[in-house]
Design a protein around this motif. Structure first.
Motif, PDB file in Angstrom:
ATOM      1  N   THR A  37       0.839  -1.190   0.000  1.00 20.99           N
ATOM      2  CA  THR A  37       0.000   0.000   0.000  1.00 20.99           C
ATOM      3  C   THR A  37       0.879   1.246   0.000  1.00 20.99           C
ATOM      4  OG1 THR A  37      -1.633  -1.190   1.316  1.00 20.99           O
ATOM      5  CG2 THR A  37      -1.844   1.202   1.231  1.00 20.99           C
ATOM      6  N   HIS A  38       0.532   2.215  -0.814  1.00 22.97           N
ATOM      7  CA  HIS A  38       1.321   3.445  -0.856  1.00 22.97           C
ATOM      8  C   HIS A  38       1.109   4.256   0.417  1.00 22.97           C
ATOM      9  CE1 HIS A  38       2.871   2.968  -4.844  1.00 22.97           C
ATOM     10  NE2 HIS A  38       1.662   2.763  -5.347  1.00 22.97           N
ATOM     11  N   ARG A  39       2.189   4.784   0.929  1.00 21.23           N
ATOM     12  CA  ARG A  39       2.093   5.581   2.149  1.00 21.23           C
ATOM     13  C   ARG A  39       2.172   7.075   1.846  1.00 21.23           C
ATOM     14  NH1 ARG A  39       5.826   1.601   3.314  1.00 21.23           N
ATOM     15  NH2 ARG A  39       7.470   3.143   3.071  1.00 21.23           N
ATOM     16  N   PHE A  40       2.418   7.426   0.619  1.00 21.28           N
ATOM     17  CA  PHE A  40       2.437   8.819   0.186  1.00 21.28           C
ATOM     18  C   PHE A  40       1.533   8.987  -1.022  1.00 21.28           C
ATOM     19  CE2 PHE A  40       6.830   9.084   2.076  1.00 21.28           C
ATOM     20  CZ  PHE A  40       6.562  10.127   2.935  1.00 21.28           C
ATOM     21  N   THR A  41       1.099  10.212  -1.244  1.00 20.26           N
ATOM     22  CA  THR A  41       0.567  10.578  -2.545  1.00 20.26           C
ATOM     23  C   THR A  41       1.729  11.112  -3.354  1.00 20.26           C
ATOM     24  OG1 THR A  41      -1.587  11.130  -1.626  1.00 20.26           O
ATOM     25  CG2 THR A  41      -1.034  12.091  -3.756  1.00 20.26           C
ATOM     26  N   THR A  42       1.811  10.726  -4.619  1.00 21.40           N
ATOM     27  CA  THR A  42       2.909  11.191  -5.456  1.00 21.40           C
ATOM     28  C   THR A  42       2.365  11.813  -6.740  1.00 21.40           C
ATOM     29  OG1 THR A  42       4.366   9.474  -4.565  1.00 21.40           O
ATOM     30  CG2 THR A  42       5.032  10.512  -6.621  1.00 21.40           C
ATOM     31  N   GLN A  43       2.890  12.987  -7.047  1.00 19.43           N
ATOM     32  CA  GLN A  43       2.464  13.722  -8.241  1.00 19.43           C
ATOM     33  C   GLN A  43       3.670  14.111  -9.077  1.00 19.43           C
ATOM     34  OE1 GLN A  43       0.719  17.119  -6.372  1.00 19.43           O
ATOM     35  NE2 GLN A  43      -1.375  16.287  -6.450  1.00 19.43           N
ATOM     36  N   ALA A  44       3.429  14.325 -10.361  1.00 22.51           N
ATOM     37  CA  ALA A  44       4.453  14.913 -11.212  1.00 22.51           C
ATOM     38  C   ALA A  44       4.554  16.399 -10.877  1.00 22.51           C
ATOM     39  CB  ALA A  44       4.084  14.732 -12.673  1.00 22.51           C
ATOM     40  N   VAL A  45       5.755  16.890 -10.641  1.00 21.62           N
ATOM     41  CA  VAL A  45       5.946  18.319 -10.356  1.00 21.62           C
ATOM     42  C   VAL A  45       5.851  19.106 -11.653  1.00 21.62           C
ATOM     43  CG1 VAL A  45       7.571  20.054  -9.510  1.00 21.62           C
ATOM     44  CG2 VAL A  45       7.392  17.836  -8.363  1.00 21.62           C
ATOM     45  N   VAL A  46       6.557  18.637 -12.651  1.00 17.25           N
ATOM     46  CA  VAL A  46       6.489  19.197 -14.008  1.00 17.25           C
ATOM     47  C   VAL A  46       6.139  18.035 -14.943  1.00 17.25           C
ATOM     48  CG1 VAL A  46       8.129  21.058 -13.582  1.00 17.25           C
ATOM     49  CG2 VAL A  46       8.956  18.800 -14.231  1.00 17.25           C
ATOM     50  N   GLU A  47       6.088  18.263 -16.207  1.00 18.15           N
ATOM     51  CA  GLU A  47       5.847  17.146 -17.118  1.00 18.15           C
ATOM     52  C   GLU A  47       6.969  16.129 -16.951  1.00 18.15           C
ATOM     53  OE1 GLU A  47       4.131  17.544 -21.102  1.00 18.15           O
ATOM     54  OE2 GLU A  47       6.028  16.748 -21.860  1.00 18.15           O
ATOM     55  N   THR A  48       6.574  14.895 -16.714  1.00 16.91           N
ATOM     56  CA  THR A  48       7.539  13.903 -16.250  1.00 16.91           C
ATOM     57  C   THR A  48       7.350  12.574 -16.961  1.00 16.91           C
ATOM     58  OG1 THR A  48       7.691  14.932 -14.062  1.00 16.91           O
ATOM     59  CG2 THR A  48       8.288  12.608 -14.204  1.00 16.91           C
ATOM     60  N   THR A  49       8.454  11.992 -17.369  1.00 20.15           N
ATOM     61  CA  THR A  49       8.418  10.678 -18.007  1.00 20.15           C
ATOM     62  C   THR A  49       8.852   9.622 -16.997  1.00 20.15           C
ATOM     63  OG1 THR A  49       9.076  11.741 -20.066  1.00 20.15           O
ATOM     64  CG2 THR A  49       9.220   9.339 -19.973  1.00 20.15           C
ATOM     65  N   LEU A  50       8.037   8.582 -16.871  1.00 18.45           N
ATOM     66  CA  LEU A  50       8.328   7.529 -15.901  1.00 18.45           C
ATOM     67  C   LEU A  50       8.370   6.163 -16.576  1.00 18.45           C
ATOM     68  CD1 LEU A  50       5.921   8.466 -12.967  1.00 18.45           C
ATOM     69  CD2 LEU A  50       8.340   9.033 -13.192  1.00 18.45           C
ATOM     70  N   ARG A  51       9.219   5.315 -16.051  1.00 17.52           N
ATOM     71  CA  ARG A  51       9.174   3.913 -16.430  1.00 17.52           C
ATOM     72  C   ARG A  51       8.424   3.174 -15.337  1.00 17.52           C
ATOM     73  NH1 ARG A  51      14.026   3.052 -17.480  1.00 17.52           N
ATOM     74  NH2 ARG A  51      13.725   2.900 -19.728  1.00 17.52           N
ATOM     75  N   LEU A  52       7.491   2.336 -15.727  1.00 22.71           N
ATOM     76  CA  LEU A  52       6.703   1.566 -14.764  1.00 22.71           C
ATOM     77  C   LEU A  52       7.123   0.106 -14.807  1.00 22.71           C
ATOM     78  CD1 LEU A  52       4.940   4.138 -15.520  1.00 22.71           C
ATOM     79  CD2 LEU A  52       2.965   2.739 -14.860  1.00 22.71           C
ATOM     80  N   ILE A  53       7.280  -0.480 -13.629  1.00 20.46           N
ATOM     81  CA  ILE A  53       7.593  -1.896 -13.541  1.00 20.46           C
ATOM     82  C   ILE A  53       6.555  -2.533 -12.617  1.00 20.46           C
ATOM     83  CG2 ILE A  53       9.332  -3.602 -12.871  1.00 20.46           C
ATOM     84  CD1 ILE A  53      11.015  -0.565 -12.943  1.00 20.46           C
ATOM     85  N   ARG A  54       6.001  -3.621 -13.027  1.00 17.14           N
ATOM     86  CA  ARG A  54       4.993  -4.281 -12.179  1.00 17.14           C
ATOM     87  C   ARG A  54       5.646  -4.736 -10.881  1.00 17.14           C
ATOM     88  NH1 ARG A  54       0.405  -4.719 -15.276  1.00 17.14           N
ATOM     89  NH2 ARG A  54      -0.796  -5.060 -13.390  1.00 17.14           N
ATOM     90  N   ARG A  55       5.017  -4.371  -9.782  1.00 14.04           N
ATOM     91  CA  ARG A  55       5.564  -4.724  -8.483  1.00 14.04           C
ATOM     92  C   ARG A  55       5.601  -6.233  -8.286  1.00 14.04           C
ATOM     93  NH1 ARG A  55       4.270  -5.023  -2.752  1.00 14.04           N
ATOM     94  NH2 ARG A  55       2.218  -5.750  -3.336  1.00 14.04           N
ATOM     95  N   GLN A  56       4.540  -6.854  -8.736  1.00 14.91           N
ATOM     96  CA  GLN A  56       4.428  -8.297  -8.562  1.00 14.91           C
ATOM     97  C   GLN A  56       5.589  -9.025  -9.245  1.00 14.91           C
ATOM     98  OE1 GLN A  56       0.700  -9.664 -10.009  1.00 14.91           O
ATOM     99  NE2 GLN A  56       0.639 -11.498  -8.697  1.00 14.91           N
ATOM    100  N   THR A  57       5.903  -8.574 -10.446  1.00 15.27           N
ATOM    101  CA  THR A  57       7.021  -9.154 -11.188  1.00 15.27           C
ATOM    102  C   THR A  57       8.303  -9.032 -10.382  1.00 15.27           C
ATOM    103  OG1 THR A  57       5.942  -8.153 -13.102  1.00 15.27           O
ATOM    104  CG2 THR A  57       8.105  -9.171 -13.449  1.00 15.27           C
ATOM    105  N   LEU A  58       8.485  -7.830  -9.871  1.00 16.25           N
ATOM    106  CA  LEU A  58       9.688  -7.551  -9.107  1.00 16.25           C
ATOM    107  C   LEU A  58       9.798  -8.482  -7.899  1.00 16.25           C
ATOM    108  CD1 LEU A  58      11.913  -5.489  -9.377  1.00 16.25           C
ATOM    109  CD2 LEU A  58      10.695  -4.050  -7.744  1.00 16.25           C
ATOM    110  N   GLU A  59       8.678  -8.658  -7.214  1.00 15.91           N
ATOM    111  CA  GLU A  59       8.694  -9.495  -6.017  1.00 15.91           C
ATOM    112  C   GLU A  59       8.986 -10.948  -6.361  1.00 15.91           C
ATOM    113  OE1 GLU A  59       5.127  -8.980  -3.854  1.00 15.91           O
ATOM    114  OE2 GLU A  59       5.883  -7.214  -2.769  1.00 15.91           O
ATOM    115  N   MET A  60       8.448 -11.362  -7.498  1.00 15.46           N
ATOM    116  CA  MET A  60       8.713 -12.730  -7.930  1.00 15.46           C
ATOM    117  C   MET A  60      10.197 -12.943  -8.189  1.00 15.46           C
ATOM    118  SD  MET A  60       5.662 -13.825 -10.505  1.00 15.46           S
ATOM    119  CE  MET A  60       6.921 -14.417 -11.626  1.00 15.46           C
ATOM    120  N   VAL A  61      10.781 -11.979  -8.853  1.00 19.14           N
ATOM    121  CA  VAL A  61      12.205 -12.071  -9.145  1.00 19.14           C
ATOM    122  C   VAL A  61      13.016 -12.063  -7.848  1.00 19.14           C
ATOM    123  CG1 VAL A  61      14.154 -10.959 -10.283  1.00 19.14           C
ATOM    124  CG2 VAL A  61      11.920 -10.959 -11.378  1.00 19.14           C
TER     125      VAL A  61
END
Lengths: 227, 227
Positions: B90-114
């Motif tokens: 569960t996220h403990r913060f709210t997170t926003q883009a400050v300016v226009e922002t490019t993000l890479r997303l990785i599935r958490r579940q995948t990461l945990e499996m690895v």
DNA sequence: CGGGGGCTTGAGGCCACTCAACGATAGTGG
DNA sequence: CCACTATCGTTGAGTGGCCTCAAGCCCCCG
């Protein structure tokens, strides 16, 4: 001897189960017990981390100092708590016994070796670090944005949750410790406590002013704003 | 919104190495790239954590709110930073883009499996969480015990270290963000910056007041007390 | 060029701090 | 057992650092 663990889940005669270590799976992991006198340093900032500690009885404070003596206490460690877990290998806080305190010591190296082969232990190390992180995150909100009464209210509720044996709680720490934990002057802590006492929210038991009875938890909770 | 879904390998061979994942050892780990507009929420507090994020370009802010609107920013995430790593799920913060922002997303579940099978990845998760914890611990000292000038000085030095491309740094965040990060009023941040400017410690480049040149890092470092 | 968002600067007030004195309690040695 | 002392806690007076409120400026952008 029985100790309470931090989640309040189960009482466990073998305290290392908090780390996911059981005597069956890891018969080699040993620990020793030490008693620290009031004010005694357990370890210092920048020292290399030899041991991980668990509070059996008493309390400890972890803090950082500025060169001119200003102090910020990052956490109190109460019965059952585990502390000194530094993955960097170096302590980032100085930690002292607040009162006479009994600790169990576990060699860090041993722990790391076990974690290497046992993913359950590894997960528990991560879980405990995350739980420390969560506490620090909440504390940043308190330190950055809460008023003095909100801070004291939050403190009392935290302690109430963490060390309540009966309905009166015996705070092990001094006013100065509370102040340095909450980012306040110690006189401010006194004044807020006096005000809460006058308002009938709490009471001091005869004698020690470190033994506090919460009379009105709801009113206290209202002082600590949500969201 | 602009979406591209690719494998980690084809997009950027080394992008996941921060987590200890290489395309050779874990060919199945995929990631996608998203662009968030200025002010756009990436995730909210108490939301379940679906992804872990890496900043490719831009900046994000993670914060907690009180019911009356007071805000405490716990961290800024700049290019290269990984955030959203919540072991609790569960996220403990709210997170926003400050300016226009490019993000890479990785599935958490995948990461945990690895992480489950690869102790190196598991160690890296712990190391990153520890590094977040260390930042939070230092920030508690700042929020609890430092003066307004010390806070701003510390902030400038932190940003100088983290986003220096040239010798002038382009702060992506607003004065309000800085204030909420440092536990100050935005006017106070302005006043301290003005004073530092007048004292010849820093300079604003013509035009944008978010582009700052540090002229005297030593004097700035003296404002931020050690120990 | 007008509007709006962000930044700066000023005036005044308040909350928490500092300084100071006093009170209470526990520990110590005669 | 009781002064004596050290330590901890409380309370008051006064100050000051930072906050609030408010106005004005600058830049960007439609």
């Amino acid at each position: 001897m029985f100790v309470r663990n931090t989640t309040g889940r189960s009482l466990c005669p073998n305290s290392l189960t908090d780390l996911g270590i059981t005597s069956e799976s890891n018969p080699g992991v040993s620990s020793s017990v030490l008693i620290y006198k009031k004010g005694k340093a357990i370890f210092s900032e920048k020292e290399s981390a030899e041991y991980v500690y668990q509070v059996i009885r008493g309390a400890a404070r972890s803090y950082k100092l500025l060169s001119d003596g200003r102090r910020q206490i990052g956490a109190f460690h109460l019965a059952g708590d585990i502390f000194g877990l530094e993955n960097s290998g170096t302590h980032r806080f100085t930690t002292q016994a607040v009162v006479e305190t009994t600790l169990r010591l576990i060699r860090r190296q041993t722990l790391e070796m076990v974690a290497e082969t046992d993913p359950a232990v590894s997960r528990n190390l991560l879980r405990m670090t995350t739980s420390n992180l969560e506490h620090a995150e909440n504390h940043m909100l308190l330190l950055g944005r809460k008023s003095s009464s909100e801070r004291v209210a939050a403190f009392l509720l935290e302690m109430d949750k963490r060390l309540t044996a009966t309905n009166s709680m015996a705070l092990p720490m001094y006013r100065r410790d509370i102040a340095d934990y909450l980012g306040l002057a110690l006189e401010t802590v006194c004044r807020v406590l006096s005000r809460l006492h006058g308002a009938g929210v709490l009471d001091f038991t005869a004698g020690s002013h470190r033994e506090i009875v919460l009379l009105d938890r709801e009113r206290l909770a209202n002082l600590d704003p949500p969201d």
